[in-house]
Design a protein around this motif. Structure first.
Motif, PDB file in Angstrom:
ATOM      1  N   ASP A  61       0.561 -13.556   2.595  1.00 12.85           N
ATOM      2  CA  ASP A  61       1.247 -12.627   1.701  1.00 12.85           C
ATOM      3  C   ASP A  61       0.178 -11.775   1.026  1.00 12.85           C
ATOM      4  OD1 ASP A  61       2.515 -11.325  -0.380  1.00 12.85           O
ATOM      5  OD2 ASP A  61       3.616 -13.080  -1.076  1.00 12.85           O
ATOM      6  N   ALA A  62       0.142 -10.503   1.386  1.00 10.35           N
ATOM      7  CA  ALA A  62      -0.919  -9.618   0.898  1.00 10.35           C
ATOM      8  C   ALA A  62      -0.774  -9.265  -0.571  1.00 10.35           C
ATOM      9  CB  ALA A  62      -0.974  -8.344   1.741  1.00 10.35           C
ATOM     10  N   SER A  63       0.231  -9.817  -1.245  1.00  6.91           N
ATOM     11  CA  SER A  63       0.359  -9.615  -2.690  1.00  6.91           C
ATOM     12  C   SER A  63      -0.085 -10.836  -3.483  1.00  6.91           C
ATOM     13  CB  SER A  63       1.817  -9.295  -3.056  1.00  6.91           C
ATOM     14  OG  SER A  63       2.646 -10.442  -2.891  1.00  6.91           O
ATOM     15  N   PRO A 116      -4.245  -4.750  -2.656  1.00  7.49           N
ATOM     16  CA  PRO A 116      -5.444  -4.025  -2.229  1.00  7.49           C
ATOM     17  C   PRO A 116      -6.639  -4.226  -3.159  1.00  7.49           C
ATOM     18  CG  PRO A 116      -3.515  -2.634  -1.980  1.00  7.49           C
ATOM     19  CD  PRO A 116      -3.059  -3.868  -2.707  1.00  7.49           C
ATOM     20  N   TYR A 117      -6.388  -4.274  -4.465  1.00  5.93           N
ATOM     21  CA  TYR A 117      -7.468  -4.448  -5.435  1.00  5.93           C
ATOM     22  C   TYR A 117      -8.222  -5.754  -5.170  1.00  5.93           C
ATOM     23  CZ  TYR A 117      -9.574  -4.190 -10.165  1.00  5.93           C
ATOM     24  OH  TYR A 117     -10.432  -4.105 -11.227  1.00  5.93           O
ATOM     25  N   LEU A 151       9.993   7.415  -7.855  1.00  2.00           N
ATOM     26  CA  LEU A 151       9.160   7.212  -9.043  1.00  2.00           C
ATOM     27  C   LEU A 151       8.316   5.940  -8.962  1.00  2.00           C
ATOM     28  CD1 LEU A 151       8.227   7.817 -11.926  1.00  2.00           C
ATOM     29  CD2 LEU A 151      10.294   6.659 -12.738  1.00  2.00           C
ATOM     30  N   LEU A 152       8.941   4.805  -8.709  1.00  2.00           N
ATOM     31  CA  LEU A 152       8.205   3.540  -8.716  1.00  2.00           C
ATOM     32  C   LEU A 152       7.149   3.509  -7.620  1.00  2.00           C
ATOM     33  CD1 LEU A 152       7.748   0.687  -9.774  1.00  2.00           C
ATOM     34  CD2 LEU A 152       9.659  -0.082  -8.352  1.00  2.00           C
ATOM     35  N   TYR A 153       7.519   3.941  -6.425  1.00  2.00           N
ATOM     36  CA  TYR A 153       6.583   3.963  -5.297  1.00  2.00           C
ATOM     37  C   TYR A 153       5.415   4.890  -5.582  1.00  2.00           C
ATOM     38  CZ  TYR A 153       5.003   4.614  -0.442  1.00  2.00           C
ATOM     39  OH  TYR A 153       4.254   4.673   0.702  1.00  2.00           O
ATOM     40  N   ALA A 154       5.713   6.088  -6.092  1.00  2.00           N
ATOM     41  CA  ALA A 154       4.650   7.055  -6.388  1.00  2.00           C
ATOM     42  C   ALA A 154       3.710   6.519  -7.473  1.00  2.00           C
ATOM     43  CB  ALA A 154       5.249   8.392  -6.817  1.00  2.00           C
ATOM     44  N   ALA A 155       4.260   5.785  -8.423  1.00  2.00           N
ATOM     45  CA  ALA A 155       3.412   5.214  -9.483  1.00  2.00           C
ATOM     46  C   ALA A 155       2.399   4.238  -8.890  1.00  2.00           C
ATOM     47  CB  ALA A 155       4.277   4.517 -10.526  1.00  2.00           C
ATOM     48  N   THR A 156       2.824   3.410  -7.932  1.00  2.00           N
ATOM     49  CA  THR A 156       1.886   2.470  -7.322  1.00  2.00           C
ATOM     50  C   THR A 156       0.818   3.191  -6.516  1.00  2.00           C
ATOM     51  OG1 THR A 156       3.196   2.110  -5.280  1.00  2.00           O
ATOM     52  CG2 THR A 156       3.681   0.693  -7.181  1.00  2.00           C
ATOM     53  N   LYS A 157       1.217   4.222  -5.808  1.00  2.00           N
ATOM     54  CA  LYS A 157       0.249   4.924  -4.963  1.00  2.00           C
ATOM     55  C   LYS A 157      -0.669   5.823  -5.794  1.00  2.00           C
ATOM     56  CE  LYS A 157       1.504   3.073  -1.107  1.00  2.00           C
ATOM     57  NZ  LYS A 157       0.608   2.122  -0.408  1.00  2.00           N
ATOM     58  N   GLY A 158      -0.180   6.289  -6.936  1.00  2.00           N
ATOM     59  CA  GLY A 158      -1.068   6.986  -7.862  1.00  2.00           C
ATOM     60  C   GLY A 158      -2.178   6.068  -8.336  1.00  2.00           C
ATOM     61  N   ALA A 159      -1.828   4.798  -8.583  1.00  3.33           N
ATOM     62  CA  ALA A 159      -2.844   3.815  -8.956  1.00  3.33           C
ATOM     63  C   ALA A 159      -3.859   3.625  -7.829  1.00  3.33           C
ATOM     64  CB  ALA A 159      -2.175   2.480  -9.301  1.00  3.33           C
ATOM     65  N   ILE A 160      -3.386   3.607  -6.588  1.00  2.93           N
ATOM     66  CA  ILE A 160      -4.291   3.463  -5.437  1.00  2.93           C
ATOM     67  C   ILE A 160      -5.299   4.611  -5.393  1.00  2.93           C
ATOM     68  CG2 ILE A 160      -4.355   3.719  -2.916  1.00  2.93           C
ATOM     69  CD1 ILE A 160      -3.797   0.897  -3.736  1.00  2.93           C
ATOM     70  N   GLU A 161      -4.848   5.815  -5.640  1.00  2.00           N
ATOM     71  CA  GLU A 161      -5.760   6.958  -5.572  1.00  2.00           C
ATOM     72  C   GLU A 161      -6.803   6.910  -6.683  1.00  2.00           C
ATOM     73  OE1 GLU A 161      -3.969  10.733  -4.802  1.00  2.00           O
ATOM     74  OE2 GLU A 161      -2.810   9.948  -3.110  1.00  2.00           O
ATOM     75  N   GLN A 162      -6.435   6.422  -7.850  1.00  2.00           N
ATOM     76  CA  GLN A 162      -7.431   6.274  -8.918  1.00  2.00           C
ATOM     77  C   GLN A 162      -8.394   5.124  -8.616  1.00  2.00           C
ATOM     78  OE1 GLN A 162      -7.812   8.644 -11.183  1.00  2.00           O
ATOM     79  NE2 GLN A 162      -6.148   9.587 -10.023  1.00  2.00           N
ATOM     80  N   MET A 163      -7.877   4.041  -8.035  1.00  4.19           N
ATOM     81  CA  MET A 163      -8.754   2.958  -7.592  1.00  4.19           C
ATOM     82  C   MET A 163      -9.778   3.477  -6.595  1.00  4.19           C
ATOM     83  SD  MET A 163      -6.054  -0.191  -7.066  1.00  4.19           S
ATOM     84  CE  MET A 163      -6.963  -0.746  -5.628  1.00  4.19           C
TER      85      MET A 163
END
Length: 246
Positions: A61-63, A116-117, A151-163
């Motif tokens: 489980d990758a989470s 991913p983190y 909204l929710l999906y974009a919020a997670t992927k926005g975090a990925i781009e900042q990471m």
């Protein structure tokens, strides 16, 4: 071949974009770790097509951090090191601010961000200089017209781009290169699910090439980012969308 004997770990690799990445990178000589959560038959079939000397399937489980640690250890036990991670596993719940439950939020951020983190954290000690971390974002973060349900999906992927931006600075000291890929609409089973033909045709028309992306289009970009040719591309999110978002 651009990736002879490189060890590449791909989460969510039994189908869709992850599977296409595994196949493309294998063609370039890489040794592939096929992570899957549920579909053991698809993962094992993929490994069988590569050969047991150059591939392994690992259920995890990758989470979940404990599962991530086990996945990394299985990779190192089999191949001795990790040259690239492709953090492809993800969840896309269509939720706006009014519809999102706490459970939706936790599941989405656990798989799309926490996974991913900590995959990067656990893999880095086994990655030599010149290795690559490749995250997966989405073109939704760059589209000027987005449904509120993203909204929710974009919020997670926005975090990925900042990471991607910030982690690239830190891991550069170890010689590890971090980038992300942001696919546009891509012809996967997940994309087609629940979409009538008329909507699919409308989305195709968003591109000047009047087609959807194919998983292989994304895999070709991942191949470039995993190769030495991308050594001066650092901390970037590469948009792969056929001109839909420019």
């Amino acid at each position: 071949m651009q990736l002879p004997d490189k060890v590449i770990l791909i989460t969510g690799a039994s189908s869709g974009i992850g599977k296409a990445c595994a196949q493309r990178l294998y063609q370039e000589g890489a040794r592939i770790v096929v992570n899957y959560r549920n579909d053991a038959s698809a993962a094992n079939a993929l490994v069988d097509s590569f050969g047991a000397d150059r591939a392994i399937a690992v259920q995890a489980d990758a989470s979940n951090i404990n599962d991530i640690e086990r996945l990394v250890q299985a990779t190192v036990d089999k191949f001795g090191r990790i040259d690239t991670i492709v953090a492809n596993a993800g969840l896309m719940l269509m939720r706006d601010v009014e519809d999102t439950t706490e459970d939706d939020f936790a599941k989405s951020f656990d798989l799309n961000v926490k996974g991913p983190y900590f995959l990067a954290q656990k893999a880095v000690p086994h990655m030599p200089p010149g290795s690559h971390v490749i995250f997966i974002s989405t073109g939704v973060c760059h589209h000027s017209s987005v449904s509120p349900k993203y909204l929710l999906y974009a919020a997670t992927k926005g975090a990925i781009e900042q990471m991607t931006r910030v982690m690239a600075k830190g891991l550069a000291a170890k010689g590890i290169i971090v980038n992300a890929v942001a696919p546009g609409p891509t012809a996967t089973e997940l994309f087609y699910k629940g979409k009538p033909e008329g909507l699919v045709n409308t989305i195709k028309a968003w591109s000047p090439f009047n087609r959807l992306g194919e998983p292989e289009d994304i895999a070709n970009t991942v191949k470039f980012l995993a190769s030495g040719d991308s050594s001066w591309v650092v901390g970037q999110t590469v948009l792969v969308n056929g001109g839909i978002m420019v």
